[in-house]
Design a protein around this motif. Structure first.
Motif, PDB file in Angstrom:
ATOM      1  N   UNK A 157      76.963   0.607  99.784  1.00 27.13           N
ATOM      2  CA  UNK A 157      77.647   1.376  98.474  1.00 27.13           C
ATOM      3  C   UNK A 157      76.408   2.859  98.969  1.00 27.13           C
ATOM      4  N   UNK A 158      75.175   2.466  99.294  1.00 23.48           N
ATOM      5  CA  UNK A 158      74.517   3.978  99.760  1.00 23.48           C
ATOM      6  C   UNK A 158      74.780   3.938 100.692  1.00 23.48           C
ATOM      7  N   UNK A 159      75.381   3.908 101.835  1.00 20.74           N
ATOM      8  CA  UNK A 159      75.656   4.728 102.921  1.00 20.74           C
ATOM      9  C   UNK A 159      76.478   5.428 103.660  1.00 20.74           C
ATOM     10  N   UNK A 160      76.095   6.485 103.818  1.00 24.02           N
ATOM     11  CA  UNK A 160      76.950   8.121 104.142  1.00 24.02           C
ATOM     12  C   UNK A 160      78.145   7.849 104.575  1.00 24.02           C
ATOM     13  N   UNK A 161      78.940   9.241 103.994  1.00 29.50           N
ATOM     14  CA  UNK A 161      80.423   9.296 104.154  1.00 29.50           C
ATOM     15  C   UNK A 161      81.000   9.157 105.267  1.00 29.50           C
ATOM     16  N   UNK A 162      79.996   9.695 107.028  1.00 29.55           N
ATOM     17  CA  UNK A 162      80.268   9.279 107.987  1.00 29.55           C
ATOM     18  C   UNK A 162      80.379   8.175 107.866  1.00 29.55           C
ATOM     19  N   UNK A 163      80.053   6.625 107.646  1.00 27.67           N
ATOM     20  CA  UNK A 163      80.366   6.257 108.152  1.00 27.67           C
ATOM     21  C   UNK A 163      82.189   4.724 107.825  1.00 27.67           C
ATOM     22  N   UNK A 164      82.625   6.189 106.797  1.00 20.35           N
ATOM     23  CA  UNK A 164      84.069   5.527 106.488  1.00 20.35           C
ATOM     24  C   UNK A 164      84.434   6.095 107.589  1.00 20.35           C
ATOM     25  N   UNK A 165      84.430   5.962 108.335  1.00 22.61           N
ATOM     26  CA  UNK A 165      85.461   6.389 109.684  1.00 22.61           C
ATOM     27  C   UNK A 165      86.740   7.244 109.558  1.00 22.61           C
ATOM     28  N   UNK A 166      86.304   8.020 109.405  1.00 24.10           N
ATOM     29  CA  UNK A 166      87.518   9.634 108.504  1.00 24.10           C
ATOM     30  C   UNK A 166      86.269  10.605 109.347  1.00 24.10           C
ATOM     31  N   UNK A 206      79.710  18.373  98.010  1.00 18.97           N
ATOM     32  CA  UNK A 206      78.773  17.466  96.780  1.00 18.97           C
ATOM     33  C   UNK A 206      78.546  16.093  97.509  1.00 18.97           C
ATOM     34  N   UNK A 207      79.949  15.563  98.035  1.00 19.46           N
ATOM     35  CA  UNK A 207      79.152  13.731  98.032  1.00 19.46           C
ATOM     36  C   UNK A 207      78.804  13.473  99.442  1.00 19.46           C
ATOM     37  N   UNK A 208      77.424  12.468  99.175  1.00 18.42           N
ATOM     38  CA  UNK A 208      76.809  11.813 100.464  1.00 18.42           C
ATOM     39  C   UNK A 208      77.045  10.782 100.400  1.00 18.42           C
ATOM     40  N   UNK A 209      77.206   9.209  99.240  1.00 15.09           N
ATOM     41  CA  UNK A 209      77.237   8.812  99.596  1.00 15.09           C
ATOM     42  C   UNK A 209      79.194   7.768  99.818  1.00 15.09           C
ATOM     43  N   UNK A 210      79.393   6.494 100.258  1.00 12.42           N
ATOM     44  CA  UNK A 210      80.195   5.601 100.193  1.00 12.42           C
ATOM     45  C   UNK A 210      80.182   5.856  98.372  1.00 12.42           C
TER      46      UNK A 210
END
Length: 503
Positions: free
Chosen positions: A174-183, A195-199
């Motif tokens: 839940x607190x990981x950065x959105x870059x970890x979503x494989x997008x 403004x989104x920073x975390x999952x």
């Protein structure tokens, strides 16, 4: 519930360079440079370059200006892809039948039904990371309930090994950065602008506006990470692997039906092995369910076989581990590890004695997760080094057990300190105190002098031990030794130890 392993190889490209060019000093920063037209940018860095301030995406000229003595190498994406494919095939044969390449810097595995063969999740993952480190590769591993969760945790943490408890993947990401979503990079950049920073922030946002602006990919990746949408792993396969499969027009679920088709697949597999003159050492059954999830069973053998009845029994003995769910639409059986098959003439003489083949029994025990081995002599005079574990069916190593002096039937894992009264330098103990009990020695034999092995450890250049077989008043017999020759302090501390007990 399936558990997914993600292995992250952050410095695969630079590790390959260091292995190919052993002359590079350990503290020399290594940077891989990618070319795009006339632009040269940093594509990969090692730990030394990162510490010096180099970052991926930085112009190569700037990196050179920052660090003197920087080792620059042109990127080789084809070589990197082949390297990670070789690693994936190695893990396929050694760890689990369901393993695949995860982007350009990682590997993903489903270890359900295979981790118990290595003592559980933690010993398996720790051993895997250590094995990669032994080959000069930096690696980080994570285990979670989902592919997306394991992928994100492995890349977001600095720990080499992390295991997310069952059911706690959502809490871990839940607190990981959105870059970890494989997008894709453009979607991550667009989300950051908003403004989104975390999952957690992204998952708490209404789905419709995100889908309208970025398409369905954001919602799909979130659902995969949190386990709301299945994401099966497509196992890696090569042309040299022997694979047979059976698809069903109507899903099957009954154990008897599954066992029947396993038997048919084994017949096909053994026929394919026979045409190649091969036998199977490791075979994998992959179960494809209608809900788009996979299950697997692995069976190993002590020697190459293509016995239909034996292989069918090994696979069907674990059939209760298969959860068919709403039904099974496909079964696949693969010979993951094959070796030349040796035909043996059956004993037909009344004089010759037939040899009982115990390998089927060994296979049954081994596939239940029990480690099977036998002890064999190793060429060494040091007692704790002259015994090794080998395969139960391995050939003799050509070494013989020591016969000059008797050896105890029970050796302690570590020699234990004892207090001794003895005349030096050559007399056996008159009494000894072990584990708080004083024992009066009735008779003793020795010394048997054992010299250190300086080619193993330099500290053993002058080290010696003097071993004695002693017997106390109660008839108990022990194997004890003194560190050193009792005269020269350079040979040892003159302390006494108990190393073995005669049965």
């Amino acid at each position: 519930m399936p558990r997914v392993v993600s292995i992250f190889l952050p410095t695969l490209a630079t590790d390959r360079i260091r292995r190919a060019e052993p002359g590079i000093l350990p503290d020399t920063p290594v940077v891989v440079v990618a070319r795009s037209g006339s632009k040269r940018t940093v594509a990969a860095i090692d730990a030394a370059a990162f510490k010096a301030g180099v970052r991926i995406g930085m112009p190569a000229a700037k990196a050179q200006a920052m660090i003197s003595g920087l080792h620059l190498v042109d990127a080789d994406p084809i070589g990197d892809a082949l390297a990670i494919e070789r690693l994936t095939l190695w893990m396929l044969r050694q760890y689990t039948p369901v393993v695949a390449v995860d982007s350009s810097d990682g590997i993903v595995m489903d270890t359900e039904g295979a981790d118990h063969l290595r003592g559980g999740e933690l010993p398996m993952l720790t051993g895997l990371v250590n094995a990669l480190r032994g080959h000069g590769l930096q690696a980080r591993g994570a285990i979670a309930d989902t592919w997306g969760g394991a992928h994100a945790v492995a890349r977001a943490t600095r720990r080499e090994v992390i295991i997310v408890p069952v059911g706690e993947t959502a809490k871990a990401v839940v607190n990981l950065p959105i870059s970890s979503l494989r997008l894709p990079t453009d979607i991550v950049g667009g989300l950051a602008v908003l403004g989104f920073r975390t999952v957690g922030e992204l998952s708490a946002t209404p789905r419709a506006p995100l889908t309208l602006r970025f398409g369905p990919e954001v919602g799909r990746r979130l659902d995969q990470m949190f386990g709301r949408l299945a994401e099966p792993i497509d196992p890696i396969r090569t042309a040299d692997l022997i694979e047979v499969a059976r698809s069903f027009s109507e899903p099957i679920a009954a154990a008897e039906t599954i066992a029947k088709y396993i038997g048919k697949l084994v017949v096909e597999l053994c026929a394919a092995l026979e045409t190649r003159g091969q036998g199977v050492r490791r075979t994998d059954l992959i179960v494809y369910r209608v809900d788009n999830t996979l299950q697997s069973l692995r069976a190993g053998t002590a020697k190459p076989v293509r016995d239909i009845a034996h292989l069918t029994k090994l696979l069907c003995s674990s059939i209760e581990k298969i959860d068919p769910g709403f039904g099974i639409e496909k079964l696949s059986l693969t010979a993951t590890m094959i070796e030349p098959f040796e035909e043996k003439q059956s004993i037909s003489s009344l004089v010759e004695e037939s040899v009982v083949d115990v390998t089927p029994l060994l296979d049954s025990f081994g596939n239940r997760g029990q480690r099977m081995y036998r002890l064999a002599p190793v060429e060494s005079d040091v007692p704790e080094r002259n015994v090794g574990r080998v395969s139960p069916v391995s050939e003799k190593l050509g070494q013989a057990w020591p016969t000059r002096w008797p050896r105890p039937s029970r050796m302690l894992a570590h020699p234990e300190r004892i207090e001794v009264i003895a005349l030096t330098p050559d007399h056996p103990p008159a009494s000894m105190t072990w584990r708080g009990k004083r024992r009066r020695i009735k008779r003793g034999d020795g010394p048997e002098r054992v010299f250190g092995e300086w080619w193993v450890r330099s500290s053993e250049m002058e080290a010696v031990r003097d071993y004695y077989s002693v017997e106390d008043e109660d008839g108990n017999r022990f194997w004890v030794y003194r560190s050193g020759d009792g005269v020269d302090p350079a040979t040892g501390t003159a302390k006494w130890f108990l190393h073995g007990i005669y049965g």
